[in-house]
Design a protein around this motif. Structure first.
Motif, mmCIF file in Angstrom:
data_model
loop_
_atom_site.group_PDB
_atom_site.id
_atom_site.type_symbol
_atom_site.label_atom_id
_atom_site.label_comp_id
_atom_site.label_asym_id
_atom_site.label_seq_id
_atom_site.Cartn_x
_atom_site.Cartn_y
_atom_site.Cartn_z
ATOM 1 N N PRO A 207 -13.490 -31.554 -32.652
ATOM 2 C CA PRO A 207 -12.638 -30.632 -31.887
ATOM 3 C C PRO A 207 -11.216 -30.522 -32.424
ATOM 4 O O PRO A 207 -10.594 -29.463 -32.324
ATOM 5 C CB PRO A 207 -12.649 -31.232 -30.473
ATOM 6 C CG PRO A 207 -13.068 -32.658 -30.642
ATOM 7 C CD PRO A 207 -13.980 -32.669 -31.831
ATOM 8 N N ARG B 35 -11.444 -27.967 -35.163
ATOM 9 C CA ARG B 35 -11.637 -26.616 -34.628
ATOM 10 C C ARG B 35 -10.309 -26.050 -34.127
ATOM 11 O O ARG B 35 -9.974 -24.894 -34.387
ATOM 12 C CB ARG B 35 -12.652 -26.621 -33.480
ATOM 13 C CG ARG B 35 -14.072 -26.950 -33.873
ATOM 14 C CD ARG B 35 -15.071 -26.514 -32.814
ATOM 15 N NE ARG B 35 -14.882 -27.132 -31.507
ATOM 16 C CZ ARG B 35 -15.353 -28.318 -31.147
ATOM 17 N NH1 ARG B 35 -16.051 -29.035 -32.028
ATOM 18 N NH2 ARG B 35 -15.159 -28.789 -29.926
ATOM 19 N N ALA C 244 -9.400 -28.668 -28.211
ATOM 20 C CA ALA C 244 -9.773 -27.491 -28.982
ATOM 21 C C ALA C 244 -9.464 -26.221 -28.189
ATOM 22 O O ALA C 244 -8.953 -25.237 -28.730
ATOM 23 C CB ALA C 244 -11.252 -27.554 -29.355
#
Length: 487
Positions: free
Chosen positions: A59, A62, A92
């Protein structure tokens, strides 16, 4: 025969990945010498990396990738960034929502508005990100929703709306728009708004508008009990020369007797911006203040209004100044400088007993003036300095040899703050177009299985590509968003 260990397999995969992309690096290194900067293959490769990592399992990656990709302005990335903004993982999601504000794609305003709590509701980190992003959208698409949310805030509890309002105002200040002036004017006039942080942010957002001079806004703010509000009012006042001229005696009195040194500094800055020559006398006293803001402003006023005579006078008394005044003088020092002062700068830049900011200010002054400084001193400062100083050092480096040493120090750094510091060092070199910095970042991103290395490189990419926050926006930004938007 023994089965290969997981580490061996991982090493083999890394080698294969490097081999697969080695031709890219070779071609890029050849072409970078003659292809214009905006068309360099390394830049295109990095943009492709950001897009590729939008669906990464980590995450952190991302989220960082969403912000780096948004900085490219490529509207085709909207669906992928929207998926990050709707992510189940909070970090994220927060960064994906912020990315929508930087991408500025029409139509995202309704998504961001829906991500905000109802007025007076609890605002988590993702909600603050949505508020910042909504305010940062271009006026052509986000203005109606921004004004709708600002108006709704005035009907709820200001205490509960504190962070949301700060996020909205900081996003607007970062964009620099004036399409919410009417809503912010109502906010600034509301006598029930007693929160000094929100009130100061509203004054800052109206600073350049004639509306701030209207009755019920500026004058009460100049008399406010909160130093934060008084400082914001004085900064806003400096944008309106006629209003300054009408208040000269009051401003001089503020510099002389206000109980707060930051307010005194703000008043002196206001007089300086409008070139009120009697402020020179006030500056000489301010320079001796123990408050860093007031002492620094005293130096700036003396240099701006006193010219070369003041510059020479300050140089003679440099050793007797406090650290804050010395730093501000060094920040404004340029050639030619007296030999005695240059020697003092050399001593200050290498003296471990001096405080770190003063050492770095002396080093930067020497580098700006083309003075010879040992690479060891430069590298040590670069690896230990705060982000603004890292950028300044990278931008004034002379010669490829030292630039390569800084890049080498970045790739091997394992000191305090670990990967986060390595990311800012790399980002500073990328911003300064240091040869090899972009390629090193691309190489690290090629090693997808090493999430730690890739995360450091993606953070550097995000920092180097995303527009830096404006100072006004940074002062208002809620603490929860700083880790995502500041280096």
């Amino acid at each position: 025969m023994n089965q290969p260990t997981s580490r061996t397999v991982q090493g083999a995969r890394r080698l294969r990945e490097l081999a697969r992309r080695s031709c890219w690096f070779a071609v890029t290194a050849f072409l970078c010498a003659w292809i214009p900067a905006q068309e360099r293959p390394a830049d295109a490769l990095l943009t492709g990396d950001a897009e590729r990592f939008l669906a990464h399992a980590d995450p952190r990656l991302r989220g960082e990738a969403a912000l780096a990709a948004a900085a490219s302005g490529a509207q085709r990335l909207l669906p992928a960034i929207l998926r990050v903004a709707a992510d189940e993982e909070p970090r994220a999601k927060t960064m994906g929502l912020l990315a929508l504000g930087y991408l500025g794609a029409p139509g995202t305003e309704s998504f961001l508005l829906a991500a905000l709590p109802k007025p007076g509701g609890r605002a988590d980190e993702s909600a603050l990100a949505a508020a910042f992003a909504l305010a940062r959208l271009p006026a052509s698409s986000g203005s109606a929703c921004l004004n709708q949310r600002l108006s709704a805030a005035t009907e709820a509890s200001y205490k509960r709306e504190h962070d949301i309002l700060l996020a909205l105002l900081s996003g607007l200040l970062d964009r620099g728009g004036n399409d919410a002036e009417a809503s912010i004017e109502r906010l600034a006039r509301d006598t029930s708004l007693r929160d000094p942080h929100v009130r100061a942010a509203a004054l800052t957002a109206l600073a350049r508008s004639p509306k701030i001079l209207g009755q019920g806004i500026l004058d009460p703010a100049l008399r406010a009990s909160s130093p934060l509000v008084r400082c914001a009012a004085l900064s806003a006042l400096s944008n309106h020369p006629e209003a300054v001229r009408a208040r000269l005696s009051d401003l001089v009195e503020t510099v002389r007797i206000d109980a707060d040194p930051q307010v005194r500094a703000a008043a002196l800055e206001c007089l300086t911006a409008n070139r009120h020559l009697p402020a020179l006398e006030l500056a000489s006293r301010a320079m001796r203040s123990t408050d860093p803001d007031e002492a620094g402003q005293g130096i700036v006023t003396a240099l701006r209004l006193g010219g070369d005579p003041s510059r020479r006078a300050i140089a003679r008394q440099f050793s007797g100044l406090g650290s804050a005044a010395q730093r501000r003088y060094l920040e404004n020092l340029s050639s030619p400088a007296p030999e005695e002062l240059l020697a003092t700068c050399h001593a200050a830049a290498t003296d471990p007993r001096r405080d770190e900011p003063t050492r770095h200010a002396a080093l930067l002054a020497l580098m700006r003036m083309g003075q010879t400084v040992s690479s060891e001193v430069v590298i040590r400062a670069f690896t230990e300095a705060a982000w603004p100083t890292q950028c300044a050092i990278a931008s004034v480096v002379h010669g490829d040899a030292l630039a390569h040493e800084l890049l080498a120090a970045t790739t091997t750094h394992a000191g305090r703050s670990g990967s986060e510091r390595r990311a800012t060092m790399l980002a500073a070199l990328m911003l300064a177009a240091t040869p090899g910095a972009n390629l090193y970042c691309a190489r690290e991103l090629a090693l997808e299985e090493d999430a730690h290395a890739a995360s450091t490189a993606m953070r550097a990419l995000r920092i180097s590509r995303l527009p830096p926050l404006r100072d006004e926006a940074r002062r208002c930004l809620p603490a929860a968003l700083r880790a995502h938007l500041e280096p």
